[in-house]
Enzyme design. Structure first.
Site, PDB file in Angstrom:
ATOM      1  N   HIS A 201     -17.398 -38.476  12.384  1.00 54.81           N
ATOM      2  CA  HIS A 201     -18.477 -37.503  12.448  1.00 54.81           C
ATOM      3  C   HIS A 201     -19.653 -37.942  13.292  1.00 54.81           C
ATOM      4  CE1 HIS A 201     -17.529 -33.759  10.356  1.00 54.81           C
ATOM      5  NE2 HIS A 201     -16.417 -34.456  10.245  1.00 54.81           N
ATOM      6  N   ARG A 308     -19.327 -26.327  10.982  1.00 50.84           N
ATOM      7  CA  ARG A 308     -19.007 -27.306   9.930  1.00 50.84           C
ATOM      8  C   ARG A 308     -20.170 -27.312   8.937  1.00 50.84           C
ATOM      9  NH1 ARG A 308     -16.795 -30.443  14.594  1.00 50.84           N
ATOM     10  NH2 ARG A 308     -14.679 -31.091  14.058  1.00 50.84           N
ATOM     11  N   ASP A 467      -7.184 -33.522  12.220  1.00 51.81           N
ATOM     12  CA  ASP A 467      -6.475 -33.872  10.989  1.00 51.81           C
ATOM     13  C   ASP A 467      -4.969 -33.686  11.125  1.00 51.81           C
ATOM     14  OD1 ASP A 467      -8.349 -34.900   9.155  1.00 51.81           O
ATOM     15  OD2 ASP A 467      -9.248 -32.929   8.978  1.00 51.81           O
ATOM     16  N   ARG A 477      -7.845 -41.416  11.019  1.00 49.93           N
ATOM     17  CA  ARG A 477      -8.540 -41.048  12.254  1.00 49.93           C
ATOM     18  C   ARG A 477      -9.787 -41.883  12.509  1.00 49.93           C
ATOM     19  NH1 ARG A 477     -10.602 -34.908  10.905  1.00 49.93           N
ATOM     20  NH2 ARG A 477     -12.537 -35.319  11.983  1.00 49.93           N
ATOM     21  N   CYS A 514      -9.473 -25.787  17.063  1.00 54.63           N
ATOM     22  CA  CYS A 514     -10.870 -26.197  16.956  1.00 54.63           C
ATOM     23  C   CYS A 514     -11.008 -27.708  16.822  1.00 54.63           C
ATOM     24  CB  CYS A 514     -11.579 -25.480  15.812  1.00 54.63           C
ATOM     25  SG  CYS A 514     -10.882 -25.885  14.205  1.00 54.63           S
TER      26      CYS A 514
END
Ligand code: PEP
Ligand code: MG
Length: 594
Positions: A201, A308, A467, A477, A514
């Protein structure tokens, strides 16, 4: 002849993962080393008073810094983030931390740093024994406070995000989402970190804020003391510490060229994302913060393909209620009109930071109670968000996107809740779009494999490649040790995408991507060949993808895809696509062959 004693530091080149493009040259500001060093030192009785005074001064200074930051945050209108600072200020007053440290200095004749560390360890142990997850998490707050006091004790170059004043390149072991959000308020021109991956993130936010960044450098905090000149090439993932004059010159030229290309590319923002044979692909933006809307518009996105909403839940004392959800979404829709906004419901857990929501400790959080699973368990939290979205739907085009759906039963459960919420809102006299589009993220292999079943139940699909790659290839990840296995063009992923697109089109629903893959122009022609309807990406990536589309035909994409489907490894596919794109667009992709 007198020997020249001037030592010229040699430049040091580090290779990491480029996560936010661009080149910057600036001064390093070291935020945190991996472990603050607390070295024990004996003192004599005569030094006790001075040592205690040093401790108290460090606390006072820490308090002043926090008060100042709080003030700045309030002035900028980010009052919801100031709660965390209040918690830290309270910890500064904590008697146990303060008194125990002083007692230890006096009784055991040790330096303050060491006494502080031992006291913190004791507090930590006490916290570890507590069952309550919320209280347990407060240990992190105490740790941050202790680190701040420690930094003020040693008075070194270590700095905190909120303390940064001039334009600097932030060097850190890692940046918490809370730190990264604060960067928004600061004049940070670049970010480099020891850990992190392409889809973590922090990487996503630095891209959104358009700050060049390289992560996963492993030893950058160990190589920098603060104040050095650093070059960041966020496109190539290269960081150069103490660059020579010739290196600086070379990168200044590269920077000029990059900026020129960016300016040239901006011309594509206002043009339609249409191929030469008239096929239109909808290019949309991924956002985390409402403050990003101006770049959504600047780069020519046709709406928001992924909002998000996790960031709405960050750094605050209370959960957002229905009214707050409604106000935020309505504002977003007004600013993005006439284009639609796709709101993804809370995707908490896994690599997504926790706010004050209590997530029980889990051995494998990526596969644990998270995202839609959490929302189905904590239905009050979920319903407040759904009510907010529904109410906003009266004011413009909005879609609901569900994260981490693993099968149709979860979808049925959500639909039942949504019906309940609609009925309830109707009874309360609110207007909303009764046919609000509902879509699912295809990001778990079971969802990809049962896409035909899911497609009959929803209005659209959005493929979450970040994901989908993680779960299909079984690689974490955010784990740098297995990042070499993170292969977007693995045949398993290409096949998944093809299957999902075909299932969606079979029943005439739209399908987009996305995940971060959508932003890479290397893959645009493959997506065109697959027949995707939408691509959603960080706004800055849109002009580059648009350029590829506008200079190609649908047939080009289909031809490429045919070959791609025949390869048995990601490496072959990757080599093939790089070569093809470098031949078709030498100006943009020649570096891909280096
Ligand atoms: C994805 O998984 O591809 C995605 C877009 O969602 P996130 O990165 O927020 O998990
Ligand atoms: Mg995801």
């Amino acid at each position: 002849m007198k020997k020249n004693t001037l030592s010229i530091r040699e430049e040091k080149i580090l290779k990491g993962i480029g996560v936010s493009p661009g080149i910057v040259i600036g001064k390093a500001a070291l935020l945190e080393r991996q472990h603050p060093t607390f070295v024990p030192r004996r003192i004599v009785a005569a030094q006790v008073a001075a040592e205690v005074k040093r401790f108290e001064k460090a606390i006072e200074k820490s308090k002043e810094q926090l008060e100042e930051v709080k003030q700045r945050i309030l002035e900028k209108g980010f009052s919801q983030h100031s709660y965390i600072l209040d918690v830290h200020l309270k910890v500064m007053e904590d008697r146990m931390l303060r008194d125990e440290t002083i007692t230890m200095i006096k009784e055991q004749l040790v330096n303050t740093e060491w006494a502080l560390k031992v006291t913190f360890d004791k507090i930590s142990e006490a916290f570890d024994a507590i069952e309550d997850e919320y209280l347990k998490e407060r240990k992190e707050d105490i740790k941050h406070v202790v680190e701040r006091i420690h930094r003020n004790l040693i008075g070194g170059d270590l700095r905190k995000v909120e303390d940064l004043e001039e334009n600097v390149i932030v060097v850190a072991h890692d940046l918490s989402p809370a730190d990264t959000i604060q960067l928004n308020l600061q004049r940070v021109i670049g970010i480099v970190t020891d850990i992190g991956g392409k889809t973590s993130h922090t990487a996503i936010v630095s891209r959104s804020l358009e700050i060049p960044a390289v992560v996963g450098l492993e030893e950058v905090t160990a190589s920098v003391a603060g104040g050095e000149t650093i070059v960041i090439d966020g496109t190539e993932g290269v960081v150069i510490i103490d660059p020579s004059q010739s290196t600086i010159k070379a990168y200044q030229l590269k920077q000029q060229h990059y900026r020129y290309l960016e300016r040239e590319l901006l011309k594509y923002s206002t043009l339609s994302a249409e191929t030469q044979d008239g096929h239109h692909l909808t290019l949309q933006a991924n956002i985390e913060l409402i403050e990003e809307v101006p770049s959504v518009i600047q780069y020519g996105a046709e709406g928001i393909g992924l909002y998000r909403t996790e960031y709405l839940y960050l750094n605050r004392k209370t959960l957002p209620d229905e009214e707050e959800h409604f106000q935020v979404y309505k504002k977003l829709m007004e600013e993005t009109a006439p284009y639609p906004v796709t709101i993804r419901t809370l995707d908490l857990g896994g690599d997504k930071f926790s706010s004050h929501i209590e997530l029980a400790e889990q051995v494998n959080p990526a596969m644990g109670l998270r995202a839609i699973r959490f929302c189905l368990m904590e239905q009050d939290i979920f319903k407040a968000q759904l009510r907010g979205i529904l109410r906003a739907s009266h004011y413009g085009k909005v879609k609901i996107l569900l994260p981490m759906i693993s099968g149709v039963e979860e979808l049925w459960e959500v639909k039942a809740i949504l019906d309940e919420v609609k009925e309830e809102l109707g009874a309360r006299g609110f207007e909303f779009d009764p046919a609000i589009p509902l879509g699912v993220m295809i990001e778990i292999p079971s969802a990809a494999i049962t896409a035909d079943i899911l497609a009959r139940e929803v209005d659209f699909f959005s493929i979450g490649t970040n994901d989908l790659i993680q779960y299909s290839l079984a690689i974490d990840r955010v784990n740098k040790y297995v990042s070499y296995l993170y292969e977007p063009l693995h045949p398993a992923i290409v096949r998944h995408m093809k299957g999902v697109v075909d299932c969606a089109h079979e029943v005439d629903i739209d399908v987009g991507i996305c995940g971060e893959m959508a932003a890479d122009p290397l893959y645009t022609l493959i997506f065109l060949g697959l027949g995707l309807d939408e691509l959603s990406m960080h706004p800055i990536a849109i002009p580059r993808v648009k350029k590829v589309l506008r200079l190609s035909t649908r047939t080009d994409g289909e031809g490429l895809l045919k070959k791609v489907l025949q390869f048995s490894t990601a490496k072959e596919t990757e080599y093939f696509i790089r070569k093809e794109m470098a031949e078709r667009f030498p100006e943009d992709f020649i570096h891909c062959m280096e």
